[in-house]
Design a protein around this motif. Structure first.
Motif, PDB file in Angstrom:
ATOM      1  N   LEU A  15      -2.434  -4.839  -7.573  1.00 57.56           N
ATOM      2  CA  LEU A  15      -1.606  -3.732  -7.786  1.00 57.56           C
ATOM      3  C   LEU A  15      -0.444  -3.786  -7.940  1.00 57.56           C
ATOM      4  O   LEU A  15       0.111  -3.681  -8.829  1.00 57.56           O
ATOM      5  CB  LEU A  15      -2.708  -2.507  -8.149  1.00 57.56           C
ATOM      6  N   SER A  19       2.254  -4.825 -10.684  1.00 56.54           N
ATOM      7  CA  SER A  19       2.898  -3.962 -11.041  1.00 56.54           C
ATOM      8  C   SER A  19       4.451  -4.453 -10.885  1.00 56.54           C
ATOM      9  O   SER A  19       5.457  -4.050 -11.682  1.00 56.54           O
ATOM     10  CB  SER A  19       2.531  -3.072 -10.619  1.00 56.54           C
ATOM     11  N   TRP A  94      10.188   1.302  -4.139  1.00 53.09           N
ATOM     12  CA  TRP A  94       9.740   1.698  -5.198  1.00 53.09           C
ATOM     13  C   TRP A  94      10.652   2.903  -5.613  1.00 53.09           C
ATOM     14  O   TRP A  94      11.179   3.371  -6.763  1.00 53.09           O
ATOM     15  CB  TRP A  94       8.145   2.499  -4.982  1.00 53.09           C
ATOM     16  N   GLY A 145       2.464  -2.389 -18.709  1.00 60.13           N
ATOM     17  CA  GLY A 145       1.962  -1.901 -17.686  1.00 60.13           C
ATOM     18  C   GLY A 145       0.633  -2.465 -17.464  1.00 60.13           C
ATOM     19  O   GLY A 145       0.111  -3.462 -17.133  1.00 60.13           O
ATOM     20  N   LEU A 149      -1.289  -5.542 -16.435  1.00 61.93           N
ATOM     21  CA  LEU A 149      -2.046  -5.842 -15.115  1.00 61.93           C
ATOM     22  C   LEU A 149      -3.320  -6.378 -15.590  1.00 61.93           C
ATOM     23  O   LEU A 149      -4.081  -7.280 -14.982  1.00 61.93           O
ATOM     24  CB  LEU A 149      -2.297  -4.303 -14.600  1.00 61.93           C
TER      25      LEU A 149
END
Length: 271
Positions: A15, A19, A94, A145, A149
């Motif tokens: 994930l 992302s 991030w 988003g 995904l």
């Protein structure tokens, strides 16, 4: 238990990488968008009796708009680099990527109507406009988003492999918070820029704002219907597909609202 923990860790890592890929694709558009913004501003700033290069230099270095633009354009170039770093090195990166995106959310406020005026009113409109952009990004960007995904990671072999049943309930509080912030900041901006209700249909800015409000109301209605009617159906076999189609339509309508917003920000507010 070890197997379950390992599988869960692998799922989180997948994930995260996906992302980051979504963030990379989205931010790759930013440099081109900033280039078009500069071209539009230069055309408005243009003096036909001097060279283009002189006008461009004066716009960038001799105006508050230009100095703000230089910072924003630099961040726009840096954003896809940071997301590429996140993609390659998992979680690390991030934080700077998120900070850059949040900083870019302040660009419309610093270069638009919100940066006019003085004192507390200017500070209030700047804060409200930045929160407005962040809220729209959290709601619509988050929804996009999730769809990305789900589309990217679905295997098609088992219905249980769909991500919507787990992601949508987790995203709902974020969407609700974003919508609430949008409504509050939007009402505040309307109060600041529309001195009387009649301006909503007598002034160009008011008409554009009214069209935006109608569009936002339509998107909110679609989102509410999707949440109330389709989210409970995610446990059914056909539920994820139904919600995916409805959410994609919601995003398509939202793009029309963004087009109206682009017209609105270029229209002089009511004095």
């Amino acid at each position: 238990m070890v197997r379950t923990t390992t599988e869960r860790h692998a799922s989180v890592e997948t994930l995260g990488r996906t992302s980051a890929r979504f963030g990379l694709y989205a931010t790759l558009i930013l440099p081109m968008a900033f280039g078009l913004v500069f071209l539009r501003q230069l055309l408005e700033f243009r003096d036909p009796f001097v060279p283009w290069t002189e006008d461009a230099h004066l716009l960038l270095t001799g105006t508050e708009w230009g100095r703000t633009y230089i910072v924003g354009a630099g961040l726009a170039l840096l954003a896809p680099v940071t997301f590429s770093f996140v993609r390659g090195y998992r979680r690390f990166g991030w934080i700077p990527a998120s900070l850059i995106v949040l900083a870019l959310g302040a660009f419309p406020a610093l270069t638009g109507h919100a940066n006019a005026g003085d004192g507390w009113l200017r500070a209030s409109t700047l804060i409200a406009d930045v929160l407005h952009v962040w809220a729209a990004g959290a709601w619509l960007g988050g929804l996009a988003g999730i769809l990305f995904l789900d589309r990217t990671l679905r295997t098609g072999e088992k219905r249980g492999s769909r991500l919507l049943p787990s992601l949508v309930p987790a995203f709902s509080p974020v969407a609700i918070g974003g919508v609430a912030t949008l409504v509050i900041t939007g009402l505040f901006a309307s109060w600041v820029h529309i001195p009387q209700l009649s301006a909503l249909y007598t002034e160009p800015y008011g008409r554009a704002l009214l069209l935006k409000l109608i569009g936002v109301g339509g998107v909110l209605a679609l989102g509410w219907l999707n949440w109330r009617r389709l989210t409970p159906r995610l446990v059914q076999a056909s539920g994820p597909d139904a919600l995916f189609r409805a959410a994609a339509f919601e995003l398509a309508v939202a793009q029309l609202v963004l087009l109206v917003t682009a017209v609105l920000v270029r229209t002089p507010p009511v004095m």
